[in-house]
Design a protein around this motif. Structure first.
Motif, mmCIF file in Angstrom:
data_model
loop_
_atom_site.group_PDB
_atom_site.id
_atom_site.type_symbol
_atom_site.label_atom_id
_atom_site.label_comp_id
_atom_site.label_asym_id
_atom_site.label_seq_id
_atom_site.Cartn_x
_atom_site.Cartn_y
_atom_site.Cartn_z
ATOM 1 N N ILE A 149 -14.110 46.165 -13.308
ATOM 2 C CA ILE A 149 -14.104 44.753 -13.704
ATOM 3 C C ILE A 149 -13.993 44.633 -15.224
ATOM 4 C CG2 ILE A 149 -15.471 42.627 -13.717
ATOM 5 C CD1 ILE A 149 -16.680 43.511 -11.060
ATOM 6 N N ALA A 150 -14.690 45.518 -15.945
ATOM 7 C CA ALA A 150 -14.625 45.477 -17.406
ATOM 8 C C ALA A 150 -13.207 45.742 -17.906
ATOM 9 C CB ALA A 150 -15.602 46.509 -17.986
ATOM 10 N N LYS A 151 -12.533 46.717 -17.297
ATOM 11 C CA LYS A 151 -11.149 46.998 -17.695
ATOM 12 C C LYS A 151 -10.237 45.831 -17.372
ATOM 13 C CE LYS A 151 -11.453 52.049 -17.172
ATOM 14 N NZ LYS A 151 -10.982 53.228 -16.392
ATOM 15 N N ALA A 152 -10.437 45.220 -16.226
ATOM 16 C CA ALA A 152 -9.589 44.096 -15.823
ATOM 17 C C ALA A 152 -9.750 42.913 -16.758
ATOM 18 C CB ALA A 152 -9.920 43.688 -14.387
ATOM 19 N N HIS A 153 -10.911 42.733 -17.341
ATOM 20 C CA HIS A 153 -11.161 41.586 -18.219
ATOM 21 C C HIS A 153 -11.242 42.001 -19.685
ATOM 22 C CE1 HIS A 153 -12.417 39.985 -14.275
ATOM 23 N NE2 HIS A 153 -12.145 38.785 -14.774
ATOM 24 N N LYS A 154 -10.785 43.250 -19.953
ATOM 25 C CA LYS A 154 -10.680 43.737 -21.323
ATOM 26 C C LYS A 154 -12.018 43.710 -22.060
ATOM 27 C CE LYS A 154 -5.816 42.468 -21.733
ATOM 28 N NZ LYS A 154 -4.796 41.711 -22.498
ATOM 29 N N VAL A 155 -13.070 44.095 -21.342
ATOM 30 C CA VAL A 155 -14.393 44.235 -21.968
ATOM 31 C C VAL A 155 -14.487 45.656 -22.518
ATOM 32 C CG1 VAL A 155 -16.894 44.231 -21.593
ATOM 33 C CG2 VAL A 155 -15.442 42.565 -20.405
ATOM 34 N N PRO A 156 -14.844 45.836 -23.788
ATOM 35 C CA PRO A 156 -14.908 47.186 -24.374
ATOM 36 C C PRO A 156 -15.868 48.102 -23.588
ATOM 37 C CG PRO A 156 -15.089 45.498 -26.071
ATOM 38 C CD PRO A 156 -15.176 44.778 -24.762
ATOM 39 N N ILE A 157 -15.442 49.340 -23.404
ATOM 40 C CA ILE A 157 -16.253 50.344 -22.714
ATOM 41 C C ILE A 157 -16.548 51.477 -23.687
ATOM 42 C CG2 ILE A 157 -16.355 51.984 -20.816
ATOM 43 C CD1 ILE A 157 -14.445 50.185 -19.256
ATOM 44 N N VAL A 158 -17.817 51.783 -23.842
ATOM 45 C CA VAL A 158 -18.258 52.822 -24.781
ATOM 46 C C VAL A 158 -18.997 53.895 -24.001
ATOM 47 C CG1 VAL A 158 -19.686 53.341 -26.796
ATOM 48 C CG2 VAL A 158 -18.426 51.173 -26.668
ATOM 49 N N GLU A 159 -18.593 55.156 -24.208
ATOM 50 C CA GLU A 159 -19.275 56.264 -23.552
ATOM 51 C C GLU A 159 -20.439 56.743 -24.416
ATOM 52 O OE1 GLU A 159 -16.701 59.400 -22.461
ATOM 53 O OE2 GLU A 159 -15.363 58.141 -21.227
ATOM 54 N N ALA A 160 -21.654 56.564 -23.878
ATOM 55 C CA ALA A 160 -22.865 57.032 -24.568
ATOM 56 C C ALA A 160 -23.874 57.395 -23.488
ATOM 57 C CB ALA A 160 -23.417 55.951 -25.497
ATOM 58 N N PRO A 161 -23.781 58.618 -22.957
ATOM 59 C CA PRO A 161 -24.587 59.012 -21.794
ATOM 60 C C PRO A 161 -26.082 58.773 -21.940
ATOM 61 C CG PRO A 161 -22.914 60.657 -22.252
ATOM 62 C CD PRO A 161 -22.862 59.692 -23.389
ATOM 63 N N ALA A 162 -26.675 59.261 -23.028
ATOM 64 C CA ALA A 162 -28.133 59.132 -23.192
ATOM 65 C C ALA A 162 -28.557 57.661 -23.280
ATOM 66 C CB ALA A 162 -28.590 59.893 -24.431
ATOM 67 N N LEU A 163 -27.783 56.879 -24.046
ATOM 68 C CA LEU A 163 -28.112 55.458 -24.199
ATOM 69 C C LEU A 163 -27.914 54.705 -22.892
ATOM 70 C CD1 LEU A 163 -28.947 53.158 -26.050
ATOM 71 C CD2 LEU A 163 -26.540 52.917 -26.747
ATOM 72 N N ALA A 164 -26.859 55.020 -22.145
ATOM 73 C CA ALA A 164 -26.605 54.356 -20.865
ATOM 74 C C ALA A 164 -27.751 54.612 -19.884
ATOM 75 C CB ALA A 164 -25.279 54.841 -20.272
ATOM 76 N N ARG A 165 -28.220 55.881 -19.845
ATOM 77 C CA ARG A 165 -29.328 56.207 -18.939
ATOM 78 C C ARG A 165 -30.608 55.467 -19.348
ATOM 79 N NH1 ARG A 165 -27.234 61.502 -19.452
ATOM 80 N NH2 ARG A 165 -28.910 61.986 -20.927
ATOM 81 N N SER A 166 -30.861 55.374 -20.637
ATOM 82 C CA SER A 166 -32.073 54.704 -21.117
ATOM 83 C C SER A 166 -32.057 53.215 -20.786
ATOM 84 C CB SER A 166 -32.227 54.909 -22.629
ATOM 85 O OG SER A 166 -32.406 56.273 -22.929
ATOM 86 N N VAL A 167 -30.923 52.573 -21.058
ATOM 87 C CA VAL A 167 -30.824 51.142 -20.754
ATOM 88 C C VAL A 167 -30.953 50.909 -19.246
ATOM 89 C CG1 VAL A 167 -29.330 49.112 -20.826
ATOM 90 C CG2 VAL A 167 -29.440 50.657 -22.801
ATOM 91 N N TYR A 168 -30.295 51.771 -18.466
ATOM 92 C CA TYR A 168 -30.357 51.646 -17.000
ATOM 93 C C TYR A 168 -31.797 51.798 -16.497
ATOM 94 C CZ TYR A 168 -29.459 52.611 -12.055
ATOM 95 O OH TYR A 168 -29.471 52.577 -10.691
ATOM 96 N N THR A 169 -32.549 52.728 -17.068
ATOM 97 C CA THR A 169 -33.895 53.038 -16.576
ATOM 98 C C THR A 169 -34.925 52.020 -17.031
ATOM 99 O OG1 THR A 169 -33.340 55.394 -16.609
ATOM 100 C CG2 THR A 169 -35.674 54.818 -16.485
ATOM 101 N N TYR A 170 -34.839 51.565 -18.273
ATOM 102 C CA TYR A 170 -35.921 50.780 -18.852
ATOM 103 C C TYR A 170 -35.624 49.286 -18.998
ATOM 104 C CZ TYR A 170 -37.908 55.330 -19.998
ATOM 105 O OH TYR A 170 -38.433 56.601 -19.922
ATOM 106 N N THR A 171 -34.515 48.817 -18.450
ATOM 107 C CA THR A 171 -34.187 47.396 -18.592
ATOM 108 C C THR A 171 -33.796 46.811 -17.238
ATOM 109 O OG1 THR A 171 -33.281 47.919 -20.773
ATOM 110 C CG2 THR A 171 -32.852 45.714 -19.908
ATOM 111 N N ARG A 172 -34.340 45.648 -16.943
ATOM 112 C CA ARG A 172 -33.983 44.930 -15.711
ATOM 113 C C ARG A 172 -32.853 43.955 -15.996
ATOM 114 N NH1 ARG A 172 -39.337 42.228 -13.550
ATOM 115 N NH2 ARG A 172 -37.814 41.445 -12.034
ATOM 116 N N VAL A 173 -32.049 43.699 -14.959
ATOM 117 C CA VAL A 173 -30.922 42.763 -15.108
ATOM 118 C C VAL A 173 -31.463 41.379 -15.456
ATOM 119 C CG1 VAL A 173 -29.003 41.638 -13.919
ATOM 120 C CG2 VAL A 173 -29.482 44.063 -13.501
ATOM 121 N N GLY A 174 -30.846 40.778 -16.486
ATOM 122 C CA GLY A 174 -31.271 39.455 -16.921
ATOM 123 C C GLY A 174 -32.339 39.490 -17.991
ATOM 124 N N LYS A 175 -32.823 40.701 -18.355
ATOM 125 C CA LYS A 175 -33.873 40.830 -19.353
ATOM 126 C C LYS A 175 -33.325 41.450 -20.636
ATOM 127 C CE LYS A 175 -36.996 39.313 -16.512
ATOM 128 N NZ LYS A 175 -37.661 38.000 -16.730
#
Length: 375
Positions: free
Chosen positions: A305-331
């Motif tokens: 969906i991000a590619k289809a709407h031209k939303v920038p995609i950044v590869e950052a494995p450690a940061l992606a895992r941290s945000v995924y683990t410690y943040t709830r959607v909408g927060k």
């Protein structure tokens, strides 16, 4: 196993829901003997307390009615007035006893079961007019207990009456040797004493009846193990229904989340296992907000969906895992990730400037993740 199987032994204590339903249906432990005893005792005590007042009032009524003028005997209006005055005096005389009896009758149920107002108990039931049910009631344990209670009441009161008579025999026999006024007062004392003693004697039946009523009610309210399970299902919901509801809620949240991905400012990936979409506006937002996150297939969908709407995609494995683990959607993201996300947003801004030909191609920095927020 079929629901409501009556062949099961009822070994389980009644649940709060069953007891509440029974109360709504008018089924509560109730001892008529206890209520009757309390009313009798209160009535006897009130006679004892207000006996002098009643005697004086009755004496005044007799004097008033035996001192009629001859002319009044032939005047209907005067006789009506005379009768009304006598009736009013009689009501005033007995009113303390009547008020005490009413209070006892109203407060008596509080001793066992409490007050209960239920219209369901007044509704007609076929079981009440069923001959078979009638025979069961006639020859059941409760009917046998009621019969035994009736005989016990007769025997107890008879025994107490005989005992009371012999204990007061001398006082009763010597009443005719006392002056009239003193004899009347003494006789009233004896009557009130006898009434109080006989009223108290009925408590002997209540002492037996109250535990039986509690036992009988508890026995009727007991449930089988299957009934407890069925009630739990009705209260909490069947597992398959709850599972389907959770699944539908999850699908709805996923659809809503995917709808918000095009509004994101950046998607950070793991690069394949995790994907998180962040949105930030300097006006109205104190920190970046997580609008979508997912793992594996969901992460792949977010990237598509991000590619289809031209939303920038950044590869950052450690940061992606941290945000995924410690943040709830909408927060908002944790405070410890502010610096790393700020660098991501700055990097995305530089990329946009580069693609517009307004600056050099930026080099992706290493986004710092605090040790306590690493996943």
């Amino acid at each position: 196993m079929a629901e409501g199987d009556s062949s099961q032994e009822k070994t389980e204590e009644p649940t709060a829901k069953r007891l509440q339903k029974a109360r709504e249906d008018g089924q509560i432990p109730r001892s008529k003997e206890l209520s009757t005893s309390l009313v009798l005792i209160v009535g006897a005590l009130s006679l004892w307390i207000f006996g002098g007042f009643i005697y004086s009032g009755a004496e005044n009524i007799f004097r008033f009615n035996f001192a009629l003028e001859r002319s009044h005997l032939f005047d209907e209006k005067e006789m009506v007035i005379h009768l009304s005055a006598s009736a009013l005096e009689a009501i005033l005389v007995i009113s303390p006893v009547m008020i005490a009896l009413i209070i006892a009758a109203v407060l008596g149920p509080l001793a066992l079961g409490g007050w209960m107002f239920s219209g369901k108990s007044l509704l007609p039931k076929l079981s009440r007019i069923s001959p078979l049910a009638g025979f069961k009631r006639m020859f059941g344990l409760k009917s046998l207990v009621e019969l035994l209670k009736s005989w016990a009441k007769v025997l107890v009161i008879a025994a107490c009456t005989i005992l009371l008579f012999f204990s007061l025999e001398n006082s009763i026999l010597y009443l005719n040797q006392e002056p009239d006024r003193q004899a009347i007062i003494h006789a009233m004392d004896l009557v009130m004493l006898g009434a109080l003693a006989l009223a108290i004697s009925t408590l002997l039946i209540s002492i037996i009846d109250v535990p039986f009523q509690i036992y009988d009610f508890t026995k009727k309210m007991k449930m089988s193990l299957q009934e407890v399970k069925d009630e739990h299902k009705d209260t909490e919901g069947k597992p398959e229904v709850k599972q389907r509801i959770r699944r539908l809620q999850y699908e709805m949240s996923q659809r809503k989340m995917m709808q918000d991905v095009p509004e994101a400012d950046v998607v950070i990936t793991n690069p394949t296992h995790y994907a998180v979409a962040l949105k930030y506006h300097s006006e109205g937002m104190e920190a970046p907000v997580l609008v979508a996150k997912g793992a594996d297939e969901v992460a792949m969908k977010i990237r598509e969906i991000a590619k289809a709407h031209k939303v920038p995609i950044v590869e950052a494995p450690a940061l992606a895992r941290s945000v995924y683990t410690y943040t709830r959607v909408g927060k908002e993201i944790p405070e410890g990730l502010y610096v790393a996300i700020a660098q991501v947003l700055a990097f995305v801004y530089q990329l946009n400037q580069y693609f517009k030909g307004l600056g050099p191609k930026p080099k992706q920095p290493v986004f710092p993740v605090p040790p306590n927020l690493r996943a």
